[in-house]
Write an enzyme that holds these catalytic residues in place. Sequence first.
Site, PDB file in Angstrom:
ATOM      1  N   LYS A 145      40.764  27.821  48.631  1.00 41.43           N
ATOM      2  CA  LYS A 145      40.039  29.054  48.297  1.00 41.43           C
ATOM      3  C   LYS A 145      38.659  28.726  47.739  1.00 41.43           C
ATOM      4  O   LYS A 145      37.675  29.396  48.038  1.00 41.43           O
ATOM      5  CB  LYS A 145      40.862  29.853  47.283  1.00 41.43           C
ATOM      6  CG  LYS A 145      40.535  31.299  47.221  1.00 41.43           C
ATOM      7  CD  LYS A 145      41.587  32.087  46.442  1.00 41.43           C
ATOM      8  CE  LYS A 145      42.768  32.488  47.298  1.00 41.43           C
ATOM      9  NZ  LYS A 145      43.763  33.269  46.584  1.00 41.43           N
ATOM     10  N   ILE A 196      33.602  39.847  46.731  1.00 39.80           N
ATOM     11  CA  ILE A 196      32.546  39.811  45.720  1.00 39.80           C
ATOM     12  C   ILE A 196      32.233  38.378  45.317  1.00 39.80           C
ATOM     13  O   ILE A 196      31.069  37.965  45.233  1.00 39.80           O
ATOM     14  CB  ILE A 196      32.957  40.675  44.504  1.00 39.80           C
ATOM     15  CG1 ILE A 196      33.047  42.128  44.980  1.00 39.80           C
ATOM     16  CG2 ILE A 196      31.980  40.546  43.355  1.00 39.80           C
ATOM     17  CD1 ILE A 196      33.966  42.984  44.207  1.00 39.80           C
ATOM     18  N   PHE A 231      38.888  33.032  40.329  1.00 39.97           N
ATOM     19  CA  PHE A 231      40.304  32.797  40.044  1.00 39.97           C
ATOM     20  C   PHE A 231      41.033  32.744  41.370  1.00 39.97           C
ATOM     21  O   PHE A 231      40.632  33.401  42.338  1.00 39.97           O
ATOM     22  CB  PHE A 231      40.879  33.946  39.207  1.00 39.97           C
ATOM     23  CG  PHE A 231      40.670  33.772  37.730  1.00 39.97           C
ATOM     24  CD1 PHE A 231      41.696  33.343  36.916  1.00 39.97           C
ATOM     25  CD2 PHE A 231      39.436  34.012  37.158  1.00 39.97           C
ATOM     26  CE1 PHE A 231      41.512  33.173  35.561  1.00 39.97           C
ATOM     27  CE2 PHE A 231      39.230  33.844  35.799  1.00 39.97           C
ATOM     28  CZ  PHE A 231      40.278  33.427  34.997  1.00 39.97           C
ATOM     29  N   ASN A 272      46.325  48.126  41.976  1.00 41.70           N
ATOM     30  CA  ASN A 272      47.170  46.949  41.752  1.00 41.70           C
ATOM     31  C   ASN A 272      47.464  46.816  40.265  1.00 41.70           C
ATOM     32  O   ASN A 272      46.990  47.603  39.455  1.00 41.70           O
ATOM     33  CB  ASN A 272      46.531  45.687  42.347  1.00 41.70           C
ATOM     34  CG  ASN A 272      45.236  45.320  41.659  1.00 41.70           C
ATOM     35  OD1 ASN A 272      45.212  45.028  40.477  1.00 41.70           O
ATOM     36  ND2 ASN A 272      44.133  45.368  42.416  1.00 41.70           N
TER      37      ASN A 272
HETATM   38  N1  CTP Z   1      37.758  38.282  44.910  1.00 41.97           N
HETATM   39  C1  CTP Z   1      36.610  39.026  45.038  1.00 41.97           C
HETATM   40  N2  CTP Z   1      36.513  39.972  45.975  1.00 41.97           N
HETATM   41  C2  CTP Z   1      37.538  40.203  46.824  1.00 41.97           C
HETATM   42  C3  CTP Z   1      38.725  39.454  46.707  1.00 41.97           C
HETATM   43  C4  CTP Z   1      38.806  38.503  45.742  1.00 41.97           C
HETATM   44  O1  CTP Z   1      35.685  38.814  44.246  1.00 41.97           O
HETATM   45  N3  CTP Z   1      37.416  41.140  47.741  1.00 41.97           N
HETATM   46  C5  CTP Z   1      37.795  37.229  43.923  1.00 41.97           C
HETATM   47  C6  CTP Z   1      38.746  37.440  42.765  1.00 41.97           C
HETATM   48  O2  CTP Z   1      38.095  38.070  41.694  1.00 41.97           O
HETATM   49  C7  CTP Z   1      39.139  36.013  42.435  1.00 41.97           C
HETATM   50  C8  CTP Z   1      39.084  35.305  43.757  1.00 41.97           C
HETATM   51  O3  CTP Z   1      38.266  36.092  44.587  1.00 41.97           O
HETATM   52  O4  CTP Z   1      38.191  35.388  41.610  1.00 41.97           O
HETATM   53  C9  CTP Z   1      40.375  35.094  44.458  1.00 41.97           C
HETATM   54  O5  CTP Z   1      41.131  36.256  44.505  1.00 41.97           O
HETATM   55  P1  CTP Z   1      42.554  36.246  45.213  1.00 41.97           P
HETATM   56  O6  CTP Z   1      43.086  37.615  45.190  1.00 41.97           O
HETATM   57  O7  CTP Z   1      43.393  35.152  44.644  1.00 41.97           O
HETATM   58  O8  CTP Z   1      42.152  35.774  46.648  1.00 41.97           O
HETATM   59  P2  CTP Z   1      41.926  36.515  47.967  1.00 41.97           P
HETATM   60  O9  CTP Z   1      40.533  36.335  48.364  1.00 41.97           O
HETATM   61  O10 CTP Z   1      42.421  37.912  47.880  1.00 41.97           O
HETATM   62  O11 CTP Z   1      42.818  35.641  48.929  1.00 41.97           O
HETATM   63  P3  CTP Z   1      44.345  35.790  49.351  1.00 41.97           P
HETATM   64  O12 CTP Z   1      44.681  37.246  49.247  1.00 41.97           O
HETATM   65  O13 CTP Z   1      44.343  35.256  50.708  1.00 41.97           O
HETATM   66  O14 CTP Z   1      45.107  34.932  48.393  1.00 41.97           O
END
Ligand code: CTP
Length: 399
Positions: free
Chosen positions: A339, A307, A325, A209
């Site tokens: 969230k 995580i 975040f 990404n």
């Molecule tokens: N995060 C994480 N592990 C994952 C996905 C997300 O630790 N597998 C953490 C990111 O580091 C961030 C937060 O979760 O602090 C939110 O990430 P975001 O991408 O906005 O959320 P998602 O969980 O992916 O939710 P969505 O895709 O539904 O928006």
Amino acid sequence: MLTGKKVFLIIAGGISAYKCLDLIRRLREQGASVRCCLTENAKEFVTPLSVAALSQGPVYTDQFSLKDESEMSHIELSRQSDILVVAPATADVMAKMAAGLADQLATTLLLATDKPVLIAPAMNLRMWLHAATQANLATLKSRGIHVVGPNDGAMACNEFGPGRMAEAPEIMAAIDAVLNPRRPLSGRHIVVTSGPTVEPIDPVRIIANRSSGKQGHAIAAALAALGARVTLVSGPTALPDPEGVDVVRIETAREMLAACQAALPAAAAVCAAAVADWGVKAPAGQKMKKSPGAPPPAIELIPNPDILATLAAPGAARPGLVVGFAAETENLIEHAREKRARKGCDWILANDVSAAAGTFGGETNRVHLITADACEPWPVLDKRAVAQRLADRIAEALS
Ligand code: CTP
């Protein structure tokens, strides 16, 4: 506390040079000693005489006055100072600093010094926003040059925007912060995740990404600057390792989780990484080959561990403060609140990542800090300033 501090002020040629007279007066009122150097152009805006009168000392203006060894001493003097402050830092001086030019005394001193340097940029807003100035700024910051301002506001050229030099009290606060760093997080261990994760499809292809890691790395640096022992678990980025931070490099989300868990216990965890939500179920052991007429391969994805949610789950190993975040492209606050609840973390920094906001890969961030009972909008800030503000809040919360 600036009492007894030796400030070497380099005044460059910009309209806000006049503000330096007030700065010199205030610095001396606080007990600092001030020595000044004017660039060639600065003499068009303030006179050496006024600067000498206010600083109560000689004013250096010209490299070619370095006639004998005794006069060479002002290079020495700049080295004996506690800090060099460039105010106003014009686009021209910033460019010269970034390029390492030593075309006159001021730039020579800046190149010769081993002391902290603080710049207070001031210029027309288009000059400030110009890609060249922004690239120079990034170079200077990456070399550890401290920056205060510029502020938004009405400009001498009848325009409005960023480019006004920070006011004297702000410059003094910035000098104080450089010379008297606070270390409220000393003895605390904090885990920070940053950058993208990459998920292999085969030995040469990945799902990745666009995260640059700038925000997560800046948070790690800001926490370390406040005295924390920081473990930065990062996916691949083009960034240098932040100073004084233990960096653990990983590629996949699973590796990131394992590295975070191995780093515990921690007083806090900040999850700023853009973790891939899905990994490839069975990455091919060999490079996938195409054969004529065959359909493109179907790649089966499996969910990755979350995580943030894993670290925030109740248990003995849970860090006291877990911060995530929320990267959103719409309904920022509502989605971020949801969230926060879903992931079980204490704070969420809601982050607008719509294309219009320019967050991904950009220099600035517009965030809202969402806690259990509040939603606090922060102004548009440089990613380092977001990091600084967050580090200060974490220090307060852990104190
Ligand atoms: N995060 C994480 N592990 C994952 C996905 C997300 O630790 N597998 C953490 C990111 O580091 C961030 C937060 O979760 O602090 C939110 O990430 P975001 O991408 O906005 O959320 P998602 O969980 O992916 O939710 P969505 O895709 O539904 O928006």
